[in-house]
Structures are given as C-alpha cells and as structure tokens.
Design a protein around this motif. Structure first.
Motif, PDB file in Angstrom:
ATOM      1  N   TYR A 147       2.822  11.869  -4.731  1.00  0.00           N
ATOM      2  CA  TYR A 147       3.214  11.926  -3.469  1.00  0.00           C
ATOM      3  C   TYR A 147       2.144  11.814  -2.048  1.00  0.00           C
ATOM      4  O   TYR A 147       2.101  11.195  -1.335  1.00  0.00           O
ATOM      5  CB  TYR A 147       3.967  13.247  -2.973  1.00  0.00           C
ATOM      6  CG  TYR A 147       5.229  13.159  -3.671  1.00  0.00           C
ATOM      7  CD1 TYR A 147       6.529  12.616  -3.059  1.00  0.00           C
ATOM      8  CD2 TYR A 147       5.703  14.112  -4.533  1.00  0.00           C
ATOM      9  CE1 TYR A 147       7.536  12.456  -3.434  1.00  0.00           C
ATOM     10  CE2 TYR A 147       7.039  13.866  -5.343  1.00  0.00           C
ATOM     11  CZ  TYR A 147       7.979  13.126  -4.652  1.00  0.00           C
ATOM     12  OH  TYR A 147       9.197  13.280  -5.132  1.00  0.00           O
ATOM     13  N   SER A 185       6.595   8.129   3.328  1.00  0.00           N
ATOM     14  CA  SER A 185       7.341   9.643   3.550  1.00  0.00           C
ATOM     15  C   SER A 185       7.765  10.011   2.136  1.00  0.00           C
ATOM     16  O   SER A 185       7.970   9.383   1.258  1.00  0.00           O
ATOM     17  CB  SER A 185       8.645   9.548   4.468  1.00  0.00           C
ATOM     18  OG  SER A 185       9.719   8.859   3.701  1.00  0.00           O
ATOM     19  N   LYS A 186       7.924  11.322   2.051  1.00  0.00           N
ATOM     20  CA  LYS A 186       8.203  12.182   0.720  1.00  0.00           C
ATOM     21  C   LYS A 186       9.510  11.581   0.201  1.00  0.00           C
ATOM     22  O   LYS A 186       9.771  11.229  -0.727  1.00  0.00           O
ATOM     23  CB  LYS A 186       8.203  13.459   0.859  1.00  0.00           C
ATOM     24  CG  LYS A 186       8.427  14.148  -0.469  1.00  0.00           C
ATOM     25  CD  LYS A 186       8.352  15.665  -0.124  1.00  0.00           C
ATOM     26  CE  LYS A 186       8.520  16.448  -1.538  1.00  0.00           C
ATOM     27  NZ  LYS A 186       8.355  18.057  -1.264  1.00  0.00           N
ATOM     28  N   ASN A 187      10.489  11.498   1.262  1.00  0.00           N
ATOM     29  CA  ASN A 187      11.731  11.104   0.918  1.00  0.00           C
ATOM     30  C   ASN A 187      11.740   9.623   0.466  1.00  0.00           C
ATOM     31  O   ASN A 187      12.567   9.289  -0.411  1.00  0.00           O
ATOM     32  CB  ASN A 187      12.861  11.137   2.175  1.00  0.00           C
ATOM     33  CG  ASN A 187      13.285  12.527   2.444  1.00  0.00           C
ATOM     34  OD1 ASN A 187      13.244  13.439   1.325  1.00  0.00           O
ATOM     35  ND2 ASN A 187      13.407  12.965   3.445  1.00  0.00           N
ATOM     36  N   MET A 188      10.944   8.786   1.133  1.00  0.00           N
ATOM     37  CA  MET A 188      10.964   7.398   0.691  1.00  0.00           C
ATOM     38  C   MET A 188      10.294   7.068  -0.542  1.00  0.00           C
ATOM     39  O   MET A 188      10.583   6.311  -1.507  1.00  0.00           O
ATOM     40  CB  MET A 188      10.485   6.537   1.928  1.00  0.00           C
ATOM     41  CG  MET A 188      11.169   6.181   3.270  1.00  0.00           C
ATOM     42  SD  MET A 188      10.345   5.284   4.161  1.00  0.00           S
ATOM     43  CE  MET A 188      10.180   3.807   3.432  1.00  0.00           C
ATOM     44  N   LYS A 239      10.219   9.216  -3.165  1.00  0.00           N
ATOM     45  CA  LYS A 239      10.743   9.944  -4.340  1.00  0.00           C
ATOM     46  C   LYS A 239      11.214   9.424  -5.356  1.00  0.00           C
ATOM     47  O   LYS A 239      10.825   9.418  -6.509  1.00  0.00           O
ATOM     48  CB  LYS A 239      11.871  11.011  -3.863  1.00  0.00           C
ATOM     49  CG  LYS A 239      12.573  11.656  -4.715  1.00  0.00           C
ATOM     50  CD  LYS A 239      13.489  12.648  -4.255  1.00  0.00           C
ATOM     51  CE  LYS A 239      14.390  13.489  -5.299  1.00  0.00           C
ATOM     52  NZ  LYS A 239      15.192  14.421  -4.866  1.00  0.00           N
ATOM     53  N   ASP A 240      12.092   8.117  -5.094  1.00  0.00           N
ATOM     54  CA  ASP A 240      12.730   7.433  -5.946  1.00  0.00           C
ATOM     55  C   ASP A 240      11.738   6.461  -6.923  1.00  0.00           C
ATOM     56  O   ASP A 240      11.688   6.442  -7.983  1.00  0.00           O
ATOM     57  CB  ASP A 240      13.952   6.406  -5.646  1.00  0.00           C
ATOM     58  CG  ASP A 240      15.060   7.198  -5.403  1.00  0.00           C
ATOM     59  OD1 ASP A 240      15.251   8.291  -5.407  1.00  0.00           O
ATOM     60  OD2 ASP A 240      15.862   6.586  -4.377  1.00  0.00           O
TER      61      ASP A 240
END
Length: 220
Positions: free
Chosen positions: A100, A109-112, A114-115
């Motif tokens: 990360y 970003s962290k959300n982007m 993640k996958d």
C-alpha cells in the motif's frame, strides 16, 4: 522508432575514471521480452540504475515511450516497475502494508490499490504471508514480494534484475511461468541475467554486454 518502449543512445558512465558503460546503444520494443546478458560487473545493473533514475549518466540519451528520462522523469518512472536484486524496504511492517505504501508513492489511493494488491498477493502465492514481515519470509518469498512491489502500480515496462540468481530449480521454473504470464498480459519486459538458458527459455531478443559494451545482439 514510434513502437519503441525504451531507446538508449550513446550511454556512458564511469566511476573514478573507470568505464562502467561505454557508448551503449539499445532499443527495446513495446511488448517485447528482452534479455540483457553478461557476467557480474559487465554493466547490466548500471544500465538499469540509470534507466530508473538511481544513477546519473555521464553522457547519452534514454527515452521511455519517446519521453526523456530526465526532462520527463515523472512520466517515465511511472511507466516502469523494477524488481531489484537487493531488498531496500522497511523491515518492520507486514508486506501487505508495504505494498500500500508503494502504491501511494505513485499517487494511488488505498481504496484504488486494494483490488490490485489482493490480486498480486494471490497471483504470486503471497496471500497466506500477507501479514508477515519481510524478515519472516524465505528467500524465494522475498523475491516474490519484490515482483509484487514492481507491479503494484501496473507499469507498462517491467525490469527484472537477475530475479532468479541463487534460487533453486523449482522456484526458478515457477518464476519463469509468472514472467511468461506478465508478457502475455502485454508487458514490455527487460530481463538481466547471466543464465543463458534463462534467456533461451524466455526472451525474444537478447543483447550481450561485457566490459561496459554491447558485444552482440540477436535472437537467443
């Protein structure tokens, strides 16, 4: 050439008056699996380090997708992911968190991220080790982490700097399979190695460097 991923022209580098590279010319095309072969100290890592901005050249020109690596360094570095020989990371965080952090360096970003990170951990056989720190991993698992780190921002060019040096045969074959998958995904791959059989198994085109000079180029 418009379909070149990397173009190197007249690249030279010396240390304390000793030539590490001498007028290197090299073109690597988009989507190509290219091998740079040579013994230890031949100039492979120096070439990679200049390409990725870790070392300053004395003279010459390098472009990545027609952009100069110095004048357009933000763009060119975003296009490259490097799996280096040596680990240079924070040893105190779990490898998932380190990925990360790596994504964050590229503005992801962290959300982007993640996958992408979960996919890499699964694809590289690291999912069960995601909570481990690097010091808890075997040598082979550390190499897998280096590859995940190189791929976390989904670069178009992947540099593999002697990725199977000193590993056992089973691990080497596992990594070869992963490298072929990356090539199949459309990545441009630059592999440095001193194993001729590795180049024969993987590469479409190779150059041999020795004493800081390209001495041969052609099909494996």
């Amino acid at each position: 050439m418009t379909d070149a991923a990397i173009e190197i022209r007249g690249l030279s580098k010396s240390y304390n008056g000793s030539d590490a590279l001498s007028d290197i010319d090299l073109t690597i095309f988009k989507g190509q699996f290219f091998g740079l072969l040579g013994p230890n100290g031949a100039g492979k890592s120096t070439t990679i380090n200049i390409l990725t901005g870790l070392v300053r050249k004395n003279k010459g020109e390098i472009t990545v997708f027609r952009k100069d690596i110095e004048n357009d360094f933000r763009f060119t570095r975003s296009q490259i992911g490097t799996a280096q020989q040596e680990l240079s990371v924070d040893w105190f965080f779990p490898i998932e968190k380190l990925l990360y952090y790596q994504a964050g360096y590229y503005g992801i970003s962290k959300n982007m991220a993640k996958d992408r990170i979960h996919d890499l951990l699964n694809r590289l056989g690291l999912w069960e080790k995601r909570g481990n720190r690097l010091r808890q991993l075997s040598g082979g698992m550390k190499r897998r982490y280096q590859l995940a780190k190189a791929l976390v921002h989904d670069p178009k060019i992947v540099i593999l700097d002697e990725p199977t040096a000193g590993v056992d045969v089973e691990f080497r074959h596992d990594m070869w399979k992963l490298f072929r998958e990356l090539h199949g995904d459309g990545k441009t791959i630059l592999l440095t190695t001193h194993y001729i059989e590795e180049a024969e198994m993987l590469c479409e085109d190779v150059a041999i460097i020795d004493g800081g000079k390209i001495i041969a180029r052609g099909k494996p």
